[in-house]
Design an enzyme around this catalytic site. Structure first.
Site, PDB file in Angstrom:
ATOM      1  N   GLU A 149      -4.102  -2.116  -0.376  1.00 16.53           N
ATOM      2  CA  GLU A 149      -2.739  -2.302  -0.882  1.00 16.53           C
ATOM      3  C   GLU A 149      -2.639  -3.565  -1.747  1.00 16.53           C
ATOM      4  O   GLU A 149      -1.990  -3.564  -2.788  1.00 16.53           O
ATOM      5  CB  GLU A 149      -1.747  -2.331   0.291  1.00 16.53           C
TER       6      GLU A 149
ATOM      7  N   GLU B 135      -5.099   3.500   8.284  1.00 18.06           N
ATOM      8  CA  GLU B 135      -4.084   3.116   9.287  1.00 18.06           C
ATOM      9  C   GLU B 135      -3.841   4.175  10.349  1.00 18.06           C
ATOM     10  O   GLU B 135      -3.541   3.856  11.495  1.00 18.06           O
ATOM     11  CB  GLU B 135      -2.762   2.792   8.586  1.00 18.06           C
TER      12      GLU B 135
HETATM   13  N1  CAA Z   1      -7.574  -7.375  11.918  1.00 15.80           N
HETATM   14  C1  CAA Z   1      -8.023  -8.211  12.871  1.00 15.80           C
HETATM   15  N2  CAA Z   1      -9.308  -8.250  13.275  1.00 15.80           N
HETATM   16  C2  CAA Z   1     -10.160  -7.403  12.686  1.00 15.80           C
HETATM   17  C3  CAA Z   1      -9.759  -6.503  11.687  1.00 15.80           C
HETATM   18  C4  CAA Z   1      -8.398  -6.521  11.292  1.00 15.80           C
HETATM   19  N3  CAA Z   1      -7.938  -5.728  10.329  1.00 15.80           N
HETATM   20  N4  CAA Z   1     -10.829  -5.784  11.290  1.00 15.80           N
HETATM   21  C5  CAA Z   1     -11.862  -6.224  12.019  1.00 15.80           C
HETATM   22  N5  CAA Z   1     -11.466  -7.188  12.866  1.00 15.80           N
HETATM   23  C6  CAA Z   1     -12.298  -7.975  13.789  1.00 15.80           C
HETATM   24  C7  CAA Z   1     -12.956  -7.117  14.849  1.00 15.80           C
HETATM   25  O1  CAA Z   1     -12.104  -6.980  15.973  1.00 15.80           O
HETATM   26  C8  CAA Z   1     -14.184  -7.926  15.173  1.00 15.80           C
HETATM   27  O2  CAA Z   1     -13.782  -8.992  16.013  1.00 15.80           O
HETATM   28  P1  CAA Z   1     -14.779  -9.577  17.128  1.00 15.80           P
HETATM   29  O3  CAA Z   1     -15.982 -10.047  16.379  1.00 15.80           O
HETATM   30  O4  CAA Z   1     -13.977 -10.642  17.780  1.00 15.80           O
HETATM   31  O5  CAA Z   1     -15.071  -8.412  18.045  1.00 15.80           O
HETATM   32  C9  CAA Z   1     -14.566  -8.546  13.831  1.00 15.80           C
HETATM   33  O6  CAA Z   1     -13.375  -8.501  13.028  1.00 15.80           O
HETATM   34  C10 CAA Z   1     -15.654  -7.793  13.088  1.00 15.80           C
HETATM   35  O7  CAA Z   1     -15.292  -6.413  13.033  1.00 15.80           O
HETATM   36  P2  CAA Z   1     -16.355  -5.260  13.305  1.00 15.80           P
HETATM   37  O8  CAA Z   1     -17.169  -5.610  14.494  1.00 15.80           O
HETATM   38  O9  CAA Z   1     -15.588  -3.994  13.317  1.00 15.80           O
HETATM   39  O10 CAA Z   1     -17.256  -5.380  12.015  1.00 15.80           O
HETATM   40  P3  CAA Z   1     -17.929  -4.237  11.143  1.00 15.80           P
HETATM   41  O11 CAA Z   1     -18.641  -4.923  10.048  1.00 15.80           O
HETATM   42  O12 CAA Z   1     -18.648  -3.282  12.018  1.00 15.80           O
HETATM   43  O13 CAA Z   1     -16.716  -3.397  10.495  1.00 15.80           O
HETATM   44  C11 CAA Z   1     -14.648  -3.086   9.301  1.00 15.80           C
HETATM   45  C12 CAA Z   1     -15.858  -4.010   9.581  1.00 15.80           C
HETATM   46  C13 CAA Z   1     -15.116  -1.803   8.603  1.00 15.80           C
HETATM   47  C14 CAA Z   1     -13.692  -3.838   8.444  1.00 15.80           C
HETATM   48  C15 CAA Z   1     -13.996  -2.702  10.643  1.00 15.80           C
HETATM   49  O14 CAA Z   1     -13.764  -3.883  11.393  1.00 15.80           O
HETATM   50  C16 CAA Z   1     -12.663  -2.017  10.507  1.00 15.80           C
HETATM   51  O15 CAA Z   1     -12.618  -0.821  10.295  1.00 15.80           O
HETATM   52  N6  CAA Z   1     -11.568  -2.771  10.651  1.00 15.80           N
HETATM   53  C17 CAA Z   1     -10.221  -2.207  10.649  1.00 15.80           C
HETATM   54  C18 CAA Z   1      -9.777  -1.874   9.250  1.00 15.80           C
HETATM   55  C19 CAA Z   1      -8.378  -1.328   9.282  1.00 15.80           C
HETATM   56  O16 CAA Z   1      -8.020  -0.473  10.071  1.00 15.80           O
HETATM   57  N7  CAA Z   1      -7.543  -1.858   8.402  1.00 15.80           N
HETATM   58  C20 CAA Z   1      -6.162  -1.460   8.346  1.00 15.80           C
HETATM   59  C21 CAA Z   1      -5.345  -2.437   9.148  1.00 15.80           C
HETATM   60  S1  CAA Z   1      -3.674  -1.916   9.298  1.00 15.80           S
HETATM   61  C22 CAA Z   1      -2.953  -2.329   7.835  1.00 15.80           C
HETATM   62  O17 CAA Z   1      -3.571  -2.859   6.967  1.00 15.80           O
HETATM   63  C23 CAA Z   1      -1.500  -1.992   7.777  1.00 15.80           C
HETATM   64  C24 CAA Z   1      -0.930  -2.193   6.455  1.00 15.80           C
HETATM   65  O18 CAA Z   1      -0.806  -1.275   5.686  1.00 15.80           O
HETATM   66  C25 CAA Z   1      -0.384  -3.497   6.067  1.00 15.80           C
END
Ligand code: CAA
Length: 687
Positions: free
Chosen positions: A109, A129
C-alpha cells in the site's frame, strides 16, 4: 530524522531508507518518519526526485501486526494510514518505491502511493491480510485495481497469495525490474523520472471496468469456507469500480474495522504469531549446538516410512531405506516414486528435479547407510516390543552422535530409548500422514533427550518445511491424546444413534477440514484398534469405551485402504454412507447396553469440541505442552482444525473460559483444574 528512517542525497536524488528490522513493519514512528523524509526531500533543493527503499532483508512487510491487539483492546486508536499515503502521492517530486524481499499488506500500500515502483527480480508483492482475518486497510483495495484491474486485484486481495516481480510487472503493479544493485538502479530510474510528469495512482481510471467476480466468490466460499475477510476483500475491490476514491477508501475502512474486531481476526493473528512462538523453547538458545544432518536412514517403508523419506528427499537429504523383504522394500520405493510422479503431474516439480531427488534414495535390505547416517528414523508398526527391538538394532548400527528418532504416535519414548545404550540421543519425530504433505511435526522429548538433539530436531523441522512443535512424553503426546478424547465422543455419539455422516457433517460445517470418522477411515481404523489392543490391560471395569470402531476393524473394514470403514469408498476415494455400518453400530451399542436416541448437531459439537479443550487443559497443566498456543498450532497444522477459530485453546478463550467450564459441567464432566483456575483468573491460558 528518526532512527527508523535514514535520509541521504545521492546523485541529486533523495534516498529514504527504512530501518526497522527484521521486516521493516510500519510500527509507530515509521509512517511518521517516512512522511517527514518525503517533506524534507520536497523542500530539498539538492534533490530532484525521491527513492524509498528498505534497509536489511526486505521492503516493508506490512502494518505492525503486534499493534492490532492493542487497537482491539482499546489501548490504541484505530489505524489510519490514508492521509499519510496521500501525502506521499501529493509529493511534487516523483517518488520511486524500490522493492526487494517482500512488499506485503501495508508495504504494498505504501509502494502504491509512490509514482513509480521498481523491484529486484526476486521480490514479491501481495495483499495477504485475509490470512490474518482482515482486509487491506490503507487503500490497497482501491489503488491495486487502478494498477492491475478489478479481477486481478480482487483475486490478490481475496486469496492473499503474493505474486513474483515478473508477474507484477506484467500486471502493471510494477514499472520496471532492476538488474544488479537495486538502490543504484532506482536512483537512475528516479533521475530520469524527474523530467516527466508523475501520475497519482488514485487518479487513474483506465483499468477500473467492473469485472465478473462470481467465479472468485465461489472459489473463496469453497477454499476459505466460513471466513468473512476474503468476501469482504472482494466487496471492497468491487467498490473501487463504483465509488470515487475517497468513498471507496471509507468503505474499505469500514470493512477493515469490522474484520479487525472479529473473532476470526483474533484467531488468525494468534496463529500467525503462534507459528513463530513454537520455535522458541526454554533452555534451547542460539548457543545450543545443532548437528548437521547430511544423511538419513529410515527403517520401515510403509505409508509413513515412504512419506518421511519423500520429505527428506525434498529437503535435499539423501535417504537409505531399509525393509525386511524385497517385496516390502520394492513396495516402499514404489510409494516414494508415486509421490514424486504425482508432484510432477501437478506441475510442482520438473521431471528432471523429481529424478534428481529420487536418485538420492538408496533402498537396502542389509542396513547399508545406517552406519554413516546423521539421523536414523524408525517407522515400523506401532508395537512397543517391535520398536524396542528395532532401537536395540539401530543402537548397534549408528555412529556416535547420530540421532535416533521414532515415529511412534502414542508409545512411551523412554521405554523405546531404554532399549539403547544412548537414551540421550533418542527423540520422537511424530509425522502426520501423508508425511511429505502435512505441515506438523510433533517433536517428543524423552526423560533423557539431550538439548542439542532437541535443537537439531527443531532446525531439521524447518528444513523439512514443517512446523516443529516440542511436546512431552505421555500416551499419544499432545495431538493424539486429545484426538483420542474427541474420537471417543464421536464414536459414543454414533453408538447412541447419530449417523457417522451426521457427526462428520456437523464438524465439517463448523470448519474442521474433515470429520473425525472420515479421519479414522483415512488414517486406518486398524491403527486405533491395534493401539487399543496394546493398552487393553489398562481398561477399567464399569467405564464405557468406544467399541463400534473395533467391530468395524474386526470385520476387516479398515477404512479407505480396504474400500470400506465408517463409509464406503469408490475408486476415487469418494465416501458415501454404507447401510451395513448402521447395523454394525447398532449391534455394538446393544452389546454394551447403550440406549439409542437421536443426538442433535449442537450436542455433537459440544461433546467433541469440549472434550478436546478439557484434555488440552490437562495436557497443559501436566507440562506436556509448553504453552496453549503450541496445542493450537498442533491442531491447526496436524488435525485440520480451522485456523480462523484459533485452535481449540484459543477457541475456548474466545468463547469465554467461565462459560466453557459451565458447558463442560452441563455435560456431566469435571472441568480440568487448570481450566477452572484460568476461568476464574485472567480468562486465558498463556500469559
Ligand atoms: N508485524 C510485526 N511483526 C512481524 C511482521 C509484521 N507485519 N511480519 C513479520 N514479523 C515478525 C515475526 O513475528 C518474526 O518475529 P520473531 O523473530 O520475534 O519471531 C520476525 O518478524 C521475522 O518474521 P518471519 O520469521 O516470519 O520471517 P520470514 O523471513 O520467514 O518471513 C515475511 C518474512 C514474509 C515478511 C513474513 O514474516 C510475513 O508474512 N509477515 C506478515 C506479512 C503480512 O501479513 N503483512 C500484512 C500485515 S497487515 C496490514 O498490512 C494491514 C494493512 O493493510 C495496513
Amino acid at each position: 530524522m528518526s532512527e527508523l528512517i535514514r535520509y541521504a542525497v545521492e546523485d541529486g536524488v533523495a534516498v529514504v531508507t527504512i530501518e526497522n528490522p527484521p521486516v521493516n513493519a510500519l510500527s509507530p514512528g515509521v509512517p511518521e518518519g517516512i512522511q517527514a523524509a518525503i517533506e524534507r526531500a520536497e523542500a530539498d533543493p539538492a534533490a530532484c526526485a525521491v527513492v524509498v527503499i528498505g534497509g536489511g532483508r526486505t521492503f516493508i512487510a506490512g502494518a505492525d501486526i503486534r499493534e492490532f491487539g492493542k487497537i482491539v483492546a482499546g489501548e490504541k486508536p484505530r489505524l489510519s494510514l490514508y492521509g499519510f499515503l496521500e501525502r506521499i502521492e501529493d509529493c511534487r517530486k516523483p517518488v520511486v518505491m524500490a522493492i526487494h524481499g517482500t512488499a506485503l499488506g501495508g508495504g504494498l500500500e505504501v509502494a502504491m502511493a509512490g509514482h513509480y515502483r521498481v523491484a529486484a527480480a526476486g521480490a514479491q508483492v501481495g495483499q495477504p491480510e485475509v490470512k490474518l482475518g482482515i482486509i487491506p486497510g490503507a487503500a490497497g483495495t482501491q489503488r491495486l485495481p487502478r494498477l492491475c484491474g478489478v479481477a486481478r486485484a480482487a483475486r490478490m486481495c481475496a486469496l492473499g497469495e503474493p505474486v513474483g516481480a515478473a508477474e507484477a510487472l506484467e500486471a502493471g503493479i510494477l514499472d520496471a525490474l532492476i538488474e544488479g544493485d537495486l538502490r543504484a538502479g532506482a536512483i537512475a530510474f528516479a533521475r530520469e523520472a524527474a523530467g516527466r510528469p508523475a501520475r497519482k495512482v488514485r487518479e487513474r481510471q483506465e483499468k477500473l471496468a467492473p469485472a465478473d467476480l462470481q467465479g472468485l466468490r465461489a472459489q473463496v466460499e469453497k477454499r476459505m469456507r466460513g471466513q468473512r475477510a476474503p468476501l469482504a476483500a472482494i466487496e471492497a475491490v468491487e467498490a473501487a469500480a463504483k465509488l470515487i476514491f475517497a468513498e471507496g477508501c471509507a468503505f474499505e475502512a469500514k470493512l477493515f474495522n469490522e474484520c479487525l474486531f472479529s473473532s476470526q481476526s483474533k484467531a488468525l493473528i494468534h496463529i500467525f504469531f503462534g507459528e513463530r512462538i513454537v520455535g522458541k523453547v526454554p533452555g534451547i538458545d542460539k548457543d545450543t549446538p545443532v548437528a548437521n544432518i547430511a544423511a538419513c536412514a529410515i527403517v520401515g517403508a510403509g505409508t509413513m516410512g515412504a512419506g518421511i523419506a519423500t520429505a527428506y528427499l525434498n529437503a535435499g537429504i539423501p535417504v537409505a531405506l531399509q525393509e525386511a523383504s524385497p517385496e516390502a522394500l520394492e513396495a516402499g520405493a514404489g510409494r516414494i516414486r508415486r509421490n514424486f510422479e504425482s508432484a510432477v503431474e501437478k506441475g510442482r516439480l520438473t521431471p528432471d528435479e523429481a529424478a534428481r531427488r529420487l536418485s538420492m534414495l538408496k533402498p537396502t535390505l542389509e542396513w547399508e547407510g545406517f552406519g554413516t547416517a546423521d539421523i536414523l528414523v524408525e517407522a515400523v508398526y506401532e508395537n512397543l516390543e517391535l520398536k524396542k527391538q528395532t532401537f536395540a538394532r539401530l543402537d548397534t548400527l549408528a555412529k556416535p552422535g547420530a540421532i535416533l528418532a521414532t515415529n511412534t504416535s502414542t508409545l512411551d519414548i523412554d521405554a523405546i530409548a531404554g532399549a539403547t545404550g544412548r537414551p540421550e540421543q533418542v527423540i520422537g519425530h511424530h509425522f502426520f500422514s501423508p508425511a511429505h504433505v502435512m505441515r506438523l511435526l510433533e517433536i517428543v522429548r524423552g526423560r533423557s533427550t539431550a538439548a542439542p538433539v532437541i535443537a537439531t530436531s527443531m532446525e531439521l523441522a524447518k528444513r523439512l518445511k514443517k512446523v516443529g512443535v516440542l511436546v512431552g512424553n505421555c500416551r499419544g503426546f499432545v495431538g493424539n491424546r486429545m484426538f483420542h478424547e474427541y474420537m471417543t465422543q464421536a464414536v459414543f455419539l454414533v453408538e447412541e444413534g447419530a449417523a457417522p455422516e451426521f457427526v462428520d457433517a456437523a464438524l465439517e460445517d463448523w470448519g474442521m477440514a474433515m470429520g473425525p470418522l472420515a479421519v479414522g477411515d483415512l488414517a486406518g481404523i486398524d491403527v486405533g484398534w491395534r493401539i487399543r489392543q496394546e493398552f487393553k490391560h489398562l481398561e477399567q471395569p464399569g467405564v464405557r469405551y468406544p467399541r463400534a470402531g473395533d467391530r468395524l476393524a474386526e470385520l476387516g473394514r479398515y477404512g479407505q485402504k480396504t474400500g470400506k470403514g465408517w463409509y464406503l469408498y469408490d475408486a476415487d476415494r469418494r465416501r458415501q454412507p454404507d447401510p451395513e455400518v448402521a447395523g454394525i453400530i447398532e449391534e455394538a451399542a446393544r452389546e454394551q447396553g447403550v440406549a439409542r436416541r437421536n443426538p442433535g448437531r449442537e450436542e455433537v459439537l459440544e461433546r467433541t469440541l469440549l472434550a478436546l479443550v478439557n484434555e488440552g487443559a490437562r495436557i497443559l497443566e501436566e507440562g506436556i505442552a509448553l504453552r496453549a498456543v503450541d496445542i493450537d498450532i498442533i491442531y491447526v497444522n496436524g488435525y485440520g482444525f480451522p485456523a480462523w477459530r484459533g485452535g481449540p485453546m484459543k477457541w475456548a478463550e474466545l468463547e469465554g473460559l467461565p462459560g466453557i467450564c459451565e458447558r463442560i459441567r452441563t455435560l456431566g464432566w469435571e472441568p480440568a483444574p487448570l481450566l477452572v483456575e484460568r476461568a476464574g483468573g485472567a480468562g486465558r491460558f498463556d500469559a
